[in-house]
Design an enzyme around this catalytic site. Structure first.
Site, PDB file in Angstrom:
ATOM      1  N   ASP A 140     -22.865 -89.178 -24.319  1.00  0.00           N
ATOM      2  CA  ASP A 140     -21.829 -90.190 -24.541  1.00  0.00           C
ATOM      3  C   ASP A 140     -22.371 -91.533 -24.040  1.00  0.00           C
ATOM      4  OD1 ASP A 140     -19.617 -91.848 -24.538  1.00  0.00           O
ATOM      5  OD2 ASP A 140     -18.234 -90.297 -23.834  1.00  0.00           O
ATOM      6  N   HIS A 141     -22.610 -92.436 -24.979  1.00  0.00           N
ATOM      7  CA  HIS A 141     -23.247 -93.701 -24.617  1.00  0.00           C
ATOM      8  C   HIS A 141     -22.315 -94.657 -23.886  1.00  0.00           C
ATOM      9  CE1 HIS A 141     -26.766 -95.963 -24.503  1.00  0.00           C
ATOM     10  NE2 HIS A 141     -26.854 -96.420 -25.714  1.00  0.00           N
TER      11      HIS A 141
END
Length: 471
Positions: free
Chosen positions: A441-442
């Site tokens: 999850d950036h």
């Protein structure tokens, strides 16, 4: 005239400082209750989706109340400050400000248009001022004749002077509205103060035959049949098709994957690694008496390698709390293992996997897989996961780009292990090679952190002795 000794309270409302924005956050108050303010004085700074803007007050008086504290997001048109003004205060400024705020005519300093010669100065968020500009003295003879005042033009015309011609007075949002509707502002009769054209004036100037409302009303009706026709899935020959109701595990998985894919910004990184030494260690562990009767395979050592990498990079083991806008770092690892079952894909997890020894981890992994295959996995076993491993290599594929399990920040995909030519100690030799893919999850994991975790897993699988030195 109104008695100057009579005082009244005026509410200053949040203007539209960004042409159509609906809210703004109060960043800082420059005044407090009891402070004296003057016309044009900046009282607060607000931030919209476009910029930070300073708001000036449009009248003289004493601050009675600040309705919202700093950090509060306020809707446009909501009163934010109350000011007690004297009865002699300019009564025409406040109505202009209220009208401008309601019409969304405020601009940031960067968005203000250059003012033609002779135009009176405009405060951010308000209409053209009718008072003399005591804050901005005129600097040249070219602005000696104000052109913004209709009354002044009438006076000049009465003395035989040529009428002053300037482009129609209108705010940028009103000009845009006129452009969108195809209305020539020079033909519009203004109704605002000092000859300012309002939105209502523009709408009134639109010919009945070109009014956009009927078109907008007709558009949905014209498009409705196309939307309805596109809904059913196209079928060529229904006698040779089977329809399977989407329900149970598959339905929940589909909803979770769609939610994850369109909520968390996914990033996937890949690394190809020589795992020859890991496979040798697996064979040695199978002969170890402490591992007798336990499931010992490459997945066991990959899981242990990931746990060590998480210990070295704990921020990867986290989740994003959208409701409270917080990153929640987990100080425990519930290791999820994706398992294909007749009912669909499920992801049960090993609780507190970080605290287990290798034999304990092997036992938990064996129980998890057996229970999943028998279809006896409990709902509790699939809740609370923090990170997941999916072994797509068992299907003979090299790797993939896995989608995060909802509520988790990372998922590791393991590809098939194949005998390939590899440069080892300066020579090309056949080695056991696999490809790992880490999706994360950036929002909470940047490229550096994701790369470190993936590199640590690869390093351990290449040199399994690091399980001891890094543990």
């Amino acid at each position: 005239m109104t008695d100057a000794s009579v005082a009244s309270v005026r509410e200053f409302k949040m203007p539209d400082v960004g042409e159509g924005l609906t809210e703004a956050e109060i960043l800082k108050w420059y005044v407090q209750p009891g402070d004296t303010v003057t016309d044009g004085q900046v009282v607060c700074e607000v931030e919209t989706a476009k910029a930070a803007v300073e708001l000036p007050i449009p009248y003289d008086g004493v601050v009675r109340d600040l309705h919202f504290p700093e950090g509060t997001t306020v809707d446009v048109g909501t009163a934010i400050i109350a000011v007690e003004v004297a009865g002699g205060a300019p009564a025409d400024v406040a109505p202009q400000a209220a009208a401008a705020a309601a019409a969304g005519t405020a601009k940031t300093a960067q968005e203000e248009e250059p003012k033609p010669s002779g135009r009176q100065p405009v405060l951010v968020g308000y209409g053209v001022s009718t008072s003399s500009t005591r804050r901005r003295p005129r600097k040249g003879p070219e602005v000696a004749v104000p052109q913004a005042s209709t009354a002044l033009q009438s006076e000049l015309n009465g003395h035989g002077a040529t009428p002053v011609k300037d482009r129609p007075l209108a705010k940028p949002p009103v000009r845009k509205l006129a452009k969108d509707l195809g209305v020539d502002l020079s033909t519009v009769v203004p109704s605002g103060p000092d000859g300012i054209i309002t939105r209502e004036d523009v709408h009134a100037a639109v010919p009945v035959t070109t009014t956009p409302e009927p078109e907008a009303a007709q558009a949905p009706a014209a498009q409705a049949p196309a939307v309805q026709a596109a809904a059913p899935v196209t079928s060529y020959d229904t006698t040779r098709e089977t329809r399977i109701p989407v329900k149970g595990v598959r339905k929940a998985t589909a909803a979770a994957m769609v939610g994850s894919a369109f909520t968390a910004p996914h990033v996937t990184e890949f690394v190809t690694v020589d795992v020859t030494r890991t496979l040798k260690l697996v064979e040695e562990l199978k002969q170890d008496k402490e591992m007798q009767g336990l499931r010992v395979n490459p997945l066991l050592l990959i899981a242990k390698a990931l746990l060590v990498a998480i210990r070295r990079n704990p921020d990867i083991n986290a989740s994003w709390d959208e409701a409270s806008q917080e990153i929640v770092v987990k100080h425990y690892v519930n290791l999820g293992i994706a398992a294909a079952t007749p009912r669909g894909l499920i992801v049960p997890n090993i609780k507190d996997a970080h605290a287990k020894t290798l034999p304990q981890l092997a036992e938990a992994l064996g129980d998890l897989v057996s229970t999943a295959r028998d279809g006896k996995t409990s709902p509790a076993a699939m809740q609370g996961g923090t990170v997941t491993i999916t072994n797509v290599g068992v299907f003979g594929v090299d790797t993939g780009t896995p989608i995060l399990n909802p509520g988790e920040s990372a998922i590791l995909a393991v590809g098939a292990i194949r005998l390939q030519p590899w440069v080892h100690k300066g020579k090309v030799k056949p080695r056991q090679v696999t490809t790992l893919a880490l999706s994360f999850d950036h929002r909470l994991v940047d490229g550096e952190l994701g790369s470190k975790v993936l590199a640590d897993v690869a390093a351990i699988l290449e040199q399994p002795k690091r399980l001891i030195t890094w543990a």
